[in-house]
Every structure is written in structure tokens, then in C-alpha cells.
Design a protein around this motif. Sequence first.
Motif, PDB file in Angstrom:
ATOM      1  N   ALA A 101       0.836  -1.209   0.000  1.00  0.00           N
ATOM      2  CA  ALA A 101       0.000   0.000   0.000  1.00  0.00           C
ATOM      3  C   ALA A 101       0.870   1.257   0.000  1.00  0.00           C
ATOM      4  O   ALA A 101       0.556   2.233  -0.691  1.00  0.00           O
ATOM      5  CB  ALA A 101      -0.940  -0.009   1.205  1.00  0.00           C
ATOM      6  N   ALA A 102       1.977   1.234   0.743  1.00  0.00           N
ATOM      7  CA  ALA A 102       2.884   2.389   0.752  1.00  0.00           C
ATOM      8  C   ALA A 102       3.507   2.594  -0.634  1.00  0.00           C
ATOM      9  O   ALA A 102       3.573   3.721  -1.137  1.00  0.00           O
ATOM     10  CB  ALA A 102       3.973   2.198   1.801  1.00  0.00           C
ATOM     11  N   PHE A 103       3.960   1.503  -1.266  1.00  0.00           N
ATOM     12  CA  PHE A 103       4.514   1.612  -2.615  1.00  0.00           C
ATOM     13  C   PHE A 103       3.447   2.066  -3.619  1.00  0.00           C
ATOM     14  O   PHE A 103       3.757   2.797  -4.564  1.00  0.00           O
ATOM     15  CB  PHE A 103       5.116   0.276  -3.068  1.00  0.00           C
ATOM     16  CG  PHE A 103       6.564   0.134  -2.734  1.00  0.00           C
ATOM     17  CD1 PHE A 103       7.534   0.700  -3.534  1.00  0.00           C
ATOM     18  CD2 PHE A 103       6.970  -0.574  -1.615  1.00  0.00           C
ATOM     19  CE1 PHE A 103       8.878   0.578  -3.231  1.00  0.00           C
ATOM     20  CE2 PHE A 103       8.302  -0.712  -1.293  1.00  0.00           C
ATOM     21  CZ  PHE A 103       9.259  -0.130  -2.105  1.00  0.00           C
ATOM     22  N   ASP A 104       2.202   1.630  -3.420  1.00  0.00           N
ATOM     23  CA  ASP A 104       1.118   2.066  -4.308  1.00  0.00           C
ATOM     24  C   ASP A 104       0.901   3.570  -4.209  1.00  0.00           C
ATOM     25  O   ASP A 104       0.709   4.253  -5.221  1.00  0.00           O
ATOM     26  CB  ASP A 104      -0.179   1.336  -3.962  1.00  0.00           C
ATOM     27  CG  ASP A 104      -0.144  -0.129  -4.328  1.00  0.00           C
ATOM     28  OD1 ASP A 104       0.651  -0.501  -5.209  1.00  0.00           O
ATOM     29  OD2 ASP A 104      -0.910  -0.906  -3.736  1.00  0.00           O
ATOM     30  N   ILE A 105       0.944   4.092  -2.995  1.00  0.00           N
ATOM     31  CA  ILE A 105       0.740   5.534  -2.808  1.00  0.00           C
ATOM     32  C   ILE A 105       1.901   6.314  -3.419  1.00  0.00           C
ATOM     33  O   ILE A 105       1.700   7.339  -4.085  1.00  0.00           O
ATOM     34  CB  ILE A 105       0.559   5.851  -1.309  1.00  0.00           C
ATOM     35  CG1 ILE A 105      -0.772   5.261  -0.822  1.00  0.00           C
ATOM     36  CG2 ILE A 105       0.606   7.345  -1.049  1.00  0.00           C
ATOM     37  CD1 ILE A 105      -0.949   5.266   0.674  1.00  0.00           C
ATOM     38  N   ILE A 106       3.119   5.818  -3.227  1.00  0.00           N
ATOM     39  CA  ILE A 106       4.289   6.482  -3.830  1.00  0.00           C
ATOM     40  C   ILE A 106       4.205   6.435  -5.346  1.00  0.00           C
ATOM     41  O   ILE A 106       4.425   7.439  -6.031  1.00  0.00           O
ATOM     42  CB  ILE A 106       5.591   5.826  -3.320  1.00  0.00           C
ATOM     43  CG1 ILE A 106       5.800   6.140  -1.843  1.00  0.00           C
ATOM     44  CG2 ILE A 106       6.793   6.285  -4.142  1.00  0.00           C
ATOM     45  CD1 ILE A 106       6.900   5.330  -1.193  1.00  0.00           C
ATOM     46  N   GLY A 107       3.877   5.262  -5.892  1.00  0.00           N
ATOM     47  CA  GLY A 107       3.742   5.132  -7.343  1.00  0.00           C
ATOM     48  C   GLY A 107       2.636   6.008  -7.901  1.00  0.00           C
ATOM     49  O   GLY A 107       2.777   6.601  -8.973  1.00  0.00           O
ATOM     50  N   PHE A 108       1.531   6.122  -7.170  1.00  0.00           N
ATOM     51  CA  PHE A 108       0.440   6.997  -7.605  1.00  0.00           C
ATOM     52  C   PHE A 108       0.906   8.442  -7.676  1.00  0.00           C
ATOM     53  O   PHE A 108       0.624   9.152  -8.645  1.00  0.00           O
ATOM     54  CB  PHE A 108      -0.746   6.868  -6.644  1.00  0.00           C
ATOM     55  CG  PHE A 108      -1.887   7.762  -6.969  1.00  0.00           C
ATOM     56  CD1 PHE A 108      -2.774   7.442  -7.971  1.00  0.00           C
ATOM     57  CD2 PHE A 108      -2.070   8.947  -6.275  1.00  0.00           C
ATOM     58  CE1 PHE A 108      -3.828   8.282  -8.283  1.00  0.00           C
ATOM     59  CE2 PHE A 108      -3.120   9.787  -6.565  1.00  0.00           C
ATOM     60  CZ  PHE A 108      -4.003   9.455  -7.587  1.00  0.00           C
ATOM     61  N   GLY A 109       1.631   8.874  -6.658  1.00  0.00           N
ATOM     62  CA  GLY A 109       2.133  10.257  -6.659  1.00  0.00           C
ATOM     63  C   GLY A 109       3.109  10.515  -7.789  1.00  0.00           C
ATOM     64  O   GLY A 109       3.088  11.583  -8.417  1.00  0.00           O
ATOM     65  N   LEU A 110       3.972   9.541  -8.075  1.00  0.00           N
ATOM     66  CA  LEU A 110       4.939   9.727  -9.154  1.00  0.00           C
ATOM     67  C   LEU A 110       4.292   9.680 -10.536  1.00  0.00           C
ATOM     68  O   LEU A 110       4.698  10.405 -11.436  1.00  0.00           O
ATOM     69  CB  LEU A 110       6.029   8.646  -9.059  1.00  0.00           C
ATOM     70  CG  LEU A 110       6.970   8.766  -7.860  1.00  0.00           C
ATOM     71  CD1 LEU A 110       7.885   7.552  -7.803  1.00  0.00           C
ATOM     72  CD2 LEU A 110       7.772  10.039  -7.945  1.00  0.00           C
ATOM     73  N   MET A 111       3.288   8.836 -10.706  1.00  0.00           N
ATOM     74  CA  MET A 111       2.647   8.710 -12.023  1.00  0.00           C
ATOM     75  C   MET A 111       1.651   9.836 -12.284  1.00  0.00           C
ATOM     76  O   MET A 111       1.464  10.234 -13.428  1.00  0.00           O
ATOM     77  CB  MET A 111       1.923   7.367 -12.137  1.00  0.00           C
ATOM     78  CG  MET A 111       2.831   6.183 -12.299  1.00  0.00           C
ATOM     79  SD  MET A 111       3.732   6.232 -13.847  1.00  0.00           S
ATOM     80  CE  MET A 111       5.361   6.682 -13.288  1.00  0.00           C
ATOM     81  N   ALA A 112       1.023  10.337 -11.238  1.00  0.00           N
ATOM     82  CA  ALA A 112      -0.005  11.360 -11.423  1.00  0.00           C
ATOM     83  C   ALA A 112       0.569  12.644 -12.020  1.00  0.00           C
ATOM     84  O   ALA A 112      -0.116  13.358 -12.748  1.00  0.00           O
ATOM     85  CB  ALA A 112      -0.698  11.659 -10.104  1.00  0.00           C
ATOM     86  N   ARG A 113       1.832  12.923 -11.767  1.00  0.00           N
ATOM     87  CA  ARG A 113       2.413  14.150 -12.328  1.00  0.00           C
ATOM     88  C   ARG A 113       2.733  14.030 -13.813  1.00  0.00           C
ATOM     89  O   ARG A 113       3.016  15.022 -14.454  1.00  0.00           O
ATOM     90  CB  ARG A 113       3.646  14.562 -11.532  1.00  0.00           C
ATOM     91  CG  ARG A 113       4.786  13.604 -11.642  1.00  0.00           C
ATOM     92  CD  ARG A 113       5.920  14.050 -10.779  1.00  0.00           C
ATOM     93  NE  ARG A 113       7.048  13.158 -10.984  1.00  0.00           N
ATOM     94  CZ  ARG A 113       8.272  13.474 -10.742  1.00  0.00           C
ATOM     95  NH1 ARG A 113       8.547  14.672 -10.266  1.00  0.00           N
ATOM     96  NH2 ARG A 113       9.232  12.622 -10.951  1.00  0.00           N
ATOM     97  N   HIS A 114       2.694  12.812 -14.364  1.00  0.00           N
ATOM     98  CA  HIS A 114       2.944  12.619 -15.789  1.00  0.00           C
ATOM     99  C   HIS A 114       1.659  12.531 -16.612  1.00  0.00           C
ATOM    100  O   HIS A 114       1.713  12.318 -17.810  1.00  0.00           O
ATOM    101  CB  HIS A 114       3.766  11.347 -16.026  1.00  0.00           C
ATOM    102  CG  HIS A 114       5.165  11.460 -15.531  1.00  0.00           C
ATOM    103  ND1 HIS A 114       6.088  12.315 -16.082  1.00  0.00           N
ATOM    104  CD2 HIS A 114       5.797  10.829 -14.509  1.00  0.00           C
ATOM    105  CE1 HIS A 114       7.232  12.204 -15.438  1.00  0.00           C
ATOM    106  NE2 HIS A 114       7.087  11.315 -14.466  1.00  0.00           N
ATOM    107  N   ILE A 115       0.503  12.671 -15.982  1.00  0.00           N
ATOM    108  CA  ILE A 115      -0.771  12.627 -16.696  1.00  0.00           C
ATOM    109  C   ILE A 115      -1.255  14.048 -16.890  1.00  0.00           C
ATOM    110  O   ILE A 115      -1.337  14.783 -15.931  1.00  0.00           O
ATOM    111  CB  ILE A 115      -1.820  11.816 -15.914  1.00  0.00           C
ATOM    112  CG1 ILE A 115      -1.395  10.380 -15.768  1.00  0.00           C
ATOM    113  CG2 ILE A 115      -3.177  11.900 -16.544  1.00  0.00           C
ATOM    114  CD1 ILE A 115      -1.537   9.530 -16.987  1.00  0.00           C
TER     115      ILE A 115
END
Length: 194
Positions: A101-115
Motif C-alpha cells: 500500500a505504501a509503494f502504491d501511494i508512492i507510485g500513484f504520486g509519481l505517475m499522477a504528475r505525468h498525466i
Amino acid sequence: SPPPPRDVITAESRRALGPLLQITSPVRKADPEAVEIVIGVLTVILSTVVYKLHYHIQREIIILIVNGAQLVITGIVLVHTGRRPSRCLVLTSIVLQLLTAAFDIIGFGLMARHIPFRGESYYYRDTEFLVNGILGTLIGFLVLACIIGLVVALFGVYALSVSSIKELTPIPHSTANQHYGVIVQSPNTSITGN
């Protein structure tokens, strides 16, 4: 004859409920561990596609590939926990779910800036739509995996707390604890008034 237990479905009730059982049977087979494994494999595949297409977002994609592999491992541990539950496997599953879940939140934050994805050069303009679709799908997978992970971790904590309470609470009239509430005196000690 005594009535059948409530859990057992008799032949008569199976015939009467036949269409309903056929409708609900695929729903009962959707286990969280299978969903996690599928999401993990798809995350690794889609992240690898984006990694091959665009080299300038490599750090973010590598984190997603690690996250996908971790989802697969977490799903496998959850499968083994479901088959042979033990305190160690439940604790391991809880820790892995929270890490995922922690990695999911980090990945979400990193990917959201590229959309929405914008290519810097003409070469990337051809693949913008494809990358936007893949990144949107990956973000959806991350959110779904995070929700599943937190719910499974919550159920794991609940199962551990219930099992701990049952171990600590003596049960009256149980054959396991025959001396409940009775003071037992050893034969070597004697009670004398003097």
C-alpha cells in the motif's frame, strides 16, 4: 432425523436455487490474492512497455516494476496464508500488504504528475495517446491494489486480535481447561492449623 446444518446445501435447495448459484459462483471465486497476482503481473508488463517507449521517466517506471513484483509476491504469500494459516504467515501478509500500500501511494504520486503525458520531442508525439492510456491504467491498478491491500491488512489484524483474545480467555466447562476456577493443591503440601 435431525435437520441438516445451515451451511450444507441440500439437493432440493440446490435445484431451487440453481440459477442463483450459477450467477454468484464467479463472484465467490474472485479472491483478493488472485486479483493481486493479476494486477502485479499486468503492472510489470505495462510498466515495461512504458519503460521501453520513454527513457526519461525511468525512475518512476522502475518503482512501478518493483511494485508489480511486490504485488505478485504478496499475492503468493496470501495464497499460502489462506491454505495453511499460521500466526507467522498472517503477520507476514499484514506487513507485505502495508508495504505494498505504501509503494502504491508512492507510485500513484509519481505517475499522477505525468498525466497527461506530453512528449518533449517529435519521436514521443506518436506514442502520447498510448502512454496516457497505459499510465491511466497503471494509476487505476495502483488505487485498486492499495484498497485491496489495506482491507486485507485490516482483516489480518482482526483475525490476529480475535485469535489472541480466544487464547487468553478461559472457557468454562471446557475439556481443555479442566481446572478452571478450582484451586488445585499438590499432594506434598499439607494444610495444618499449627
